[in-house]
Structures are given as structure tokens and as C-alpha cells.
Design an enzyme around this catalytic site. Sequence first.
Site, PDB file in Angstrom:
ATOM      1  N   MET A  91     -22.688 -64.836  -0.531  1.00  0.00           N
ATOM      2  CA  MET A  91     -22.658 -65.440   0.814  1.00  0.00           C
ATOM      3  C   MET A  91     -24.069 -65.789   1.266  1.00  0.00           C
ATOM      4  SD  MET A  91     -20.114 -62.802   2.686  1.00  0.00           S
ATOM      5  CE  MET A  91     -18.503 -62.391   2.040  1.00  0.00           C
ATOM      6  N   ASP A 142     -18.708 -61.829  -4.617  1.00  0.00           N
ATOM      7  CA  ASP A 142     -18.766 -62.681  -3.428  1.00  0.00           C
ATOM      8  C   ASP A 142     -20.195 -62.965  -3.011  1.00  0.00           C
ATOM      9  OD1 ASP A 142     -15.944 -63.043  -2.542  1.00  0.00           O
ATOM     10  OD2 ASP A 142     -15.974 -60.854  -2.475  1.00  0.00           O
ATOM     11  N   HIS A 193     -14.652 -59.687  -9.206  1.00  0.00           N
ATOM     12  CA  HIS A 193     -14.881 -60.756  -8.239  1.00  0.00           C
ATOM     13  C   HIS A 193     -16.196 -60.491  -7.505  1.00  0.00           C
ATOM     14  CE1 HIS A 193     -13.333 -63.950  -5.567  1.00  0.00           C
ATOM     15  NE2 HIS A 193     -13.837 -63.259  -4.557  1.00  0.00           N
ATOM     16  N   HIS A 214     -17.471 -66.028  -6.660  1.00  0.00           N
ATOM     17  CA  HIS A 214     -16.984 -66.803  -5.514  1.00  0.00           C
ATOM     18  C   HIS A 214     -18.178 -67.179  -4.640  1.00  0.00           C
ATOM     19  CE1 HIS A 214     -14.317 -66.657  -1.601  1.00  0.00           C
ATOM     20  NE2 HIS A 214     -14.787 -67.864  -1.849  1.00  0.00           N
ATOM     21  N   SER A 270     -12.928 -57.009  -5.856  1.00  0.00           N
ATOM     22  CA  SER A 270     -14.114 -57.576  -5.196  1.00  0.00           C
ATOM     23  C   SER A 270     -15.083 -56.468  -4.820  1.00  0.00           C
ATOM     24  CB  SER A 270     -13.696 -58.334  -3.932  1.00  0.00           C
ATOM     25  OG  SER A 270     -14.829 -58.526  -3.113  1.00  0.00           O
ATOM     26  N   ASP A 287      -7.275 -64.486  -2.070  1.00  0.00           N
ATOM     27  CA  ASP A 287      -8.415 -63.639  -1.703  1.00  0.00           C
ATOM     28  C   ASP A 287      -8.402 -63.389  -0.196  1.00  0.00           C
ATOM     29  OD1 ASP A 287     -10.865 -62.406  -1.479  1.00  0.00           O
ATOM     30  OD2 ASP A 287     -12.052 -64.150  -2.074  1.00  0.00           O
ATOM     31  N   MET A 330     -19.715 -68.574  -1.572  1.00  0.00           N
ATOM     32  CA  MET A 330     -19.538 -68.988  -0.180  1.00  0.00           C
ATOM     33  C   MET A 330     -20.897 -69.446   0.313  1.00  0.00           C
ATOM     34  SD  MET A 330     -16.957 -65.945   0.901  1.00  0.00           S
ATOM     35  CE  MET A 330     -17.377 -65.000  -0.554  1.00  0.00           C
ATOM     36  N   PHE A 341     -15.898 -61.892   5.403  1.00  0.00           N
ATOM     37  CA  PHE A 341     -15.856 -60.439   5.573  1.00  0.00           C
ATOM     38  C   PHE A 341     -14.713 -59.834   4.763  1.00  0.00           C
ATOM     39  CE2 PHE A 341     -17.068 -62.591   9.482  1.00  0.00           C
ATOM     40  CZ  PHE A 341     -18.302 -62.025   9.752  1.00  0.00           C
ATOM     41  N   MET A 384      -7.755 -69.208   0.035  1.00  0.00           N
ATOM     42  CA  MET A 384      -8.234 -68.113   0.891  1.00  0.00           C
ATOM     43  C   MET A 384      -7.091 -67.692   1.815  1.00  0.00           C
ATOM     44  SD  MET A 384     -11.338 -67.334   0.044  1.00  0.00           S
ATOM     45  CE  MET A 384     -11.450 -66.046   1.307  1.00  0.00           C
TER      46      MET A 384
HETATM   47  C1  DX5 Z   1     -13.946 -62.511   1.869  1.00  0.00           C
HETATM   48  C2  DX5 Z   1     -14.241 -62.370   0.400  1.00  0.00           C
HETATM   49  C3  DX5 Z   1     -13.312 -61.429  -0.269  1.00  0.00           C
HETATM   50  C4  DX5 Z   1     -13.322 -60.013   0.232  1.00  0.00           C
HETATM   51  C5  DX5 Z   1     -11.897 -59.577   0.251  1.00  0.00           C
HETATM   52  O1  DX5 Z   1     -14.658 -63.571   2.391  1.00  0.00           O
HETATM   53  O2  DX5 Z   1     -14.155 -63.629  -0.260  1.00  0.00           O
HETATM   54  O3  DX5 Z   1     -13.423 -61.484  -1.689  1.00  0.00           O
HETATM   55  O4  DX5 Z   1     -14.081 -59.117  -0.532  1.00  0.00           O
HETATM   56  O5  DX5 Z   1     -11.808 -58.315   0.827  1.00  0.00           O
HETATM   57  P1  DX5 Z   1     -10.422 -57.641   1.180  1.00  0.00           P
HETATM   58  O6  DX5 Z   1      -9.636 -57.520  -0.096  1.00  0.00           O
HETATM   59  O7  DX5 Z   1     -10.846 -56.311   1.725  1.00  0.00           O
HETATM   60  O8  DX5 Z   1      -9.726 -58.490   2.190  1.00  0.00           O
HETATM   61 ZN    ZN Z   2     -14.019 -63.678  -2.488  1.00  0.00          ZN
END
Ligand code: DX5
Ligand code: ZN
Length: 221
Positions: free
Chosen positions: A36, A34, A32, A65, A7, A174, A67, A142, A136
Site C-alpha cells: 500500500m 498487500d 498474499h 496485491h 494475507s 479479498d 494497492m 485495511f 475486492m
Molecule cells: C485489504 C487487503 C486484504 C486484507 C484482508 O485492503 O487487500 O488483503 O489483508 O484482510 P481480512 O481478511 O482481515 O479482511
Molecule cells: Zn489484498
Amino acid sequence: MYQLSPSILAADFACLGKEIKEVEEAGAKWLHLDVMDGKFVPCVSFGMPVITSLRKVSNLFFDVHLMIEEPERYIKEFKEAGADMLTVHAEACRHLDRVLHEIHNAGMKAGIALNPGTSLSAIEEVLGLADMILIMTVNPGFGGQKFIPYTADKIRRLKKMLEDRNLTADIQVDGGIGKDTLETVMDAGANIFVMGSAVFRGDIKENVALYLKQMEEYEQK
Ligand code: DX5
Ligand code: ZN
């Protein structure tokens, strides 16, 4: 098939292209991304322009992903930016069945994500429409959070639900995945592993190689 999906949320955004090259050279096949919106989750991260730029310098499988609330508003745009798969949150879609069809019709794989507090029953009816279910293992929003232990049992129950229905969807995890938790989620039945901090903190190539090796050894057991 086991996959590591690094990610980029934990990467250095000033040299994203270079860090992604390192991930690719070390043998990862997925990336990956993310996205948001500051509404579904508290943070705002990045969107299509960043994905469009990365697409030009990478052949990795782009596992996006989302969000974001009402992700159906942007399916076409993410396809054009270069996404290979869109994963939407069950909690963010009023018409999940329709959204999954729309993602497929746009020519991408479709995943469904569930927050830790959302029961598997929320996706039971549409399990057959998903290429991947994302469990999740932290509350989204975060990087660098601690793995929530009770999610392991949820992965187990999902695996059983899929087997009972003769479905072959991938199970992705994740949040908080790394050296202390990888074995736990592999034992539970997950096969796609998102890692932010575990990959991008320290030596990226060494980290990717280490986790790929661990996954390969486990798969051969
Ligand atoms: C969190 C994200 C993750 C995040 C995971 O909301 O969806 O993909 O980057 O980070 P780590 O591996 O550091 O927990
Ligand atoms: Zn993610």
C-alpha cells in the site's frame, strides 16, 4: 483448483518469518502480500525489502496485491524481490493492457483487481490477458473489515463472463473472508481465497488446516 492465500497484513510483523513457516507447514501454497502506498489507499504497508527477506525463507507462491498508483513504475523491482504474481488495480492504471503485458514480459503472472464500486465493464476488453481477477469484497486499505454482500453477485457475473469467452482465469476474493463468508463466495464461483484476520488471529496452523479442509470438502461435493 482452490487455493487459500493468507494475507500477512494481519500477521505479527515482529515474527513474520515464523508465522509464514506455520502457514506453510499447515499446507497453504500461496501467500498474499498487500503493498500500500498511502495514496491509492490511505495506509502505507510494506514494499520490496520485506518481500526480498521473506523470499529467502519461503517457497510459497508470492501473490502480490499492489494497492499503489501507477504500479508499472515498479514491475522489475517486484520481480527481483521475488514476486510470482502481480495484481494491479484497474483504477490505478491508465494503460491497463500495457501493464499486463509488462508483468508477463517480466516473467510473472498478472492479475487485475477491482474495487467494490468499479464495474466489471472496466476489464471486459482485457479479460483474456489476465491470469486472475481479484474481486475486492471490501474497500481496500485495511484488514478486518466486513464483507460487502453485493460483491457476491459481481463474482457470479464475472464467472459467467469468463465462461462465455472460454477463459480460465482464476477468481480471487479479498476482504472479510472467513467462516461466515467462505461458503457464499465459493457458491458464487471464486476459487482463490485471501484471508488475513481469519488465518492470523488465533492459532495459525489450526486456522489454515480448518479452511483448507472446508475448501477441499466443497471442491469434492
Ligand atoms: C485489504 C487487503 C486484504 C486484507 C484482508 O485492503 O487487500 O488483503 O489483508 O484482510 P481480512 O481478511 O482481515 O479482511
Ligand atoms: Zn489484498
